[in-house]
Design a protein around this motif. Sequence first.
Motif, PDB file in Angstrom:
ATOM      1  N   THR A 117       0.805  -1.211   0.000  1.00  0.00           N
ATOM      2  CA  THR A 117       0.000   0.000   0.000  1.00  0.00           C
ATOM      3  C   THR A 117       0.838   1.261   0.000  1.00  0.00           C
ATOM      4  OG1 THR A 117      -0.112   0.143   2.409  1.00  0.00           O
ATOM      5  CG2 THR A 117      -1.800  -1.173   1.306  1.00  0.00           C
ATOM      6  N   ALA A 127      -7.068   5.236  -3.090  1.00  0.00           N
ATOM      7  CA  ALA A 127      -7.073   3.778  -2.939  1.00  0.00           C
ATOM      8  C   ALA A 127      -6.046   3.323  -1.916  1.00  0.00           C
ATOM      9  CB  ALA A 127      -6.813   3.119  -4.290  1.00  0.00           C
ATOM     10  N   ALA A 158      -6.751   1.176   1.370  1.00  0.00           N
ATOM     11  CA  ALA A 158      -6.040  -0.090   1.529  1.00  0.00           C
ATOM     12  C   ALA A 158      -5.359  -0.187   2.882  1.00  0.00           C
ATOM     13  CB  ALA A 158      -5.013  -0.250   0.411  1.00  0.00           C
ATOM     14  N   ILE A 206     -13.779  -4.386   0.357  1.00  0.00           N
ATOM     15  CA  ILE A 206     -13.973  -2.944   0.237  1.00  0.00           C
ATOM     16  C   ILE A 206     -15.162  -2.681  -0.682  1.00  0.00           C
ATOM     17  CG2 ILE A 206     -12.952  -0.765  -0.547  1.00  0.00           C
ATOM     18  CD1 ILE A 206     -10.184  -2.161  -0.151  1.00  0.00           C
ATOM     19  N   PHE A 237     -16.443   0.063  -2.880  1.00  0.00           N
ATOM     20  CA  PHE A 237     -15.792   1.285  -3.343  1.00  0.00           C
ATOM     21  C   PHE A 237     -16.728   2.272  -4.027  1.00  0.00           C
ATOM     22  CE2 PHE A 237     -15.087  -1.783  -6.832  1.00  0.00           C
ATOM     23  CZ  PHE A 237     -15.476  -1.052  -7.947  1.00  0.00           C
ATOM     24  N   SER A 276     -11.209  -1.037  -9.754  1.00  0.00           N
ATOM     25  CA  SER A 276     -10.962  -2.446  -9.459  1.00  0.00           C
ATOM     26  C   SER A 276      -9.491  -2.782  -9.609  1.00  0.00           C
ATOM     27  CB  SER A 276     -11.807  -3.323 -10.400  1.00  0.00           C
ATOM     28  OG  SER A 276     -11.548  -4.695 -10.182  1.00  0.00           O
ATOM     29  N   GLU A 289      -6.869  -0.778  -9.438  1.00  0.00           N
ATOM     30  CA  GLU A 289      -6.050  -0.111  -8.425  1.00  0.00           C
ATOM     31  C   GLU A 289      -6.186  -0.804  -7.069  1.00  0.00           C
ATOM     32  OE1 GLU A 289      -3.138   2.413  -7.429  1.00  0.00           O
ATOM     33  OE2 GLU A 289      -4.067   2.348  -9.427  1.00  0.00           O
ATOM     34  N   LEU A 290      -7.391  -1.176  -6.702  1.00  0.00           N
ATOM     35  CA  LEU A 290      -7.596  -1.827  -5.407  1.00  0.00           C
ATOM     36  C   LEU A 290      -7.024  -3.235  -5.395  1.00  0.00           C
ATOM     37  CD1 LEU A 290     -11.211  -0.589  -4.598  1.00  0.00           C
ATOM     38  CD2 LEU A 290      -9.110   0.045  -3.405  1.00  0.00           C
ATOM     39  N   ALA A 315      -4.557  -3.558  -2.411  1.00  0.00           N
ATOM     40  CA  ALA A 315      -5.216  -4.336  -1.358  1.00  0.00           C
ATOM     41  C   ALA A 315      -5.411  -5.765  -1.836  1.00  0.00           C
ATOM     42  CB  ALA A 315      -6.556  -3.704  -0.990  1.00  0.00           C
ATOM     43  N   LEU A 337     -14.038  -7.037  -3.555  1.00  0.00           N
ATOM     44  CA  LEU A 337     -14.479  -5.710  -3.982  1.00  0.00           C
ATOM     45  C   LEU A 337     -15.979  -5.715  -4.237  1.00  0.00           C
ATOM     46  CD1 LEU A 337     -11.610  -4.769  -6.477  1.00  0.00           C
ATOM     47  CD2 LEU A 337     -11.743  -4.378  -4.012  1.00  0.00           C
TER      48      LEU A 337
END
Length: 421
Positions: free
Chosen positions: A132, A175, A179, A190, A192, A216, A218-219, A223, A228
Amino acid sequence: MRLRQLLVIALSLSLLGISAPAWSQADSDDCRDLMAADTPAYVVCRWMATPEEAADIARFWLDDDGRNMRDAGPMDPIGVDCREPGNECPTDLEGDGELHDVGSPDVEGAEDGGQPECETAEPCYVDPDAVTGVTLSGITPSAQAVKTAAARGVRVWIDTELADDHQAGKLAEAAKKVAALAAQPGVAGIRFSTGLGQDQRFATADELDAFVTAASAELRKVAPGKKLAVHTSVPALGCGAVAECTKTLTEQQPLLDPDRIGGWLAQGLVDQLILDSGHLATAYTPWQIDAATARRNQSIQVRARAWDAYAQLAAEETGFTAAELTAEQATQAITDRIAAPLQDAAAATVLVQTRWRDDQGRITRAYGEQWAASPAWDQLKKLTAIRPRLATLYDPATPEVDVATDVRQLSEVFGQLYIRA
């Protein structure tokens, strides 16, 4: 799986005195006589093999000292001799071709907990604590709520909104902050975005798709391992076979196209889809479709599209905060808004809003102020058998009393908690 779901729902509904139409018991394969006398009528029990048939099956395999069992061994394996002319065998398989002891590192450089050396420029190991690039600065109310909920065995989701950050070009930064919060023990995933495609944030469907895809990706990067989720509604699903209804609602909400939303699931962009139910009571009035029929239509459409094969489905209910309910009204609301989507296999989880603040700052609750008793809360507390399937939202920035007290009260009813970041 389906029978097990009905059984746990039945336990809670029986506490509330909710019944269902009787099923025929004339079938010779029926085994309801083995079930408790108070088992709800809609719980079906059928023999896969009657006791007599099961005994015959057992004798077939066990007679003559298990001869049939021995004779039914595995078929001769099909092998390929790589030394024979004409046979081609791969030579670039993973591993070093050596047998290693259990627990010993099988990659050079991984001894004593170290990171393995990568043979390529691409990273072959990701440290989830470092990915992160952001750590929590102090214990924030949200972090404290996550810690408290996890300690009580509650499954936690981080609830945030990344749409505005995406449009402002700050998605990566936002993000990372989410995270860092989601990296705490006990966090499953998460959520979002809320009301996705229902507001004016996105002008076109392509803009909406671009946000979901970017958020999606990026997470998933910052993370890893977290589920998600997004929250939205698909009004056209409630129309059923009324073509004019479908046409009108599609024109009014062009971004909420079922095929487009189903595509997010099929592509793996979203692991949980939360469908809002607030529109079911009024959106279909011009076509004489009541709330129960609209809910049933939506359930049928969801099952027909096999969305549950790609992601977990959840329903979000706001009716418990609309007004102060009597015990009878609360029981009916549980039947219509919680039991129905679970029984119809249209949702694996029901997210019940328990506290709502309107634009004027007025607060309505499913429970009494500062956790005083209320008829609706008393009825919700009876649903202990399906507690893991029940979830609610919690904003630590506006506590009812304090974080510890609030989480303790909520955990008595809900097995999952969406905590606002």
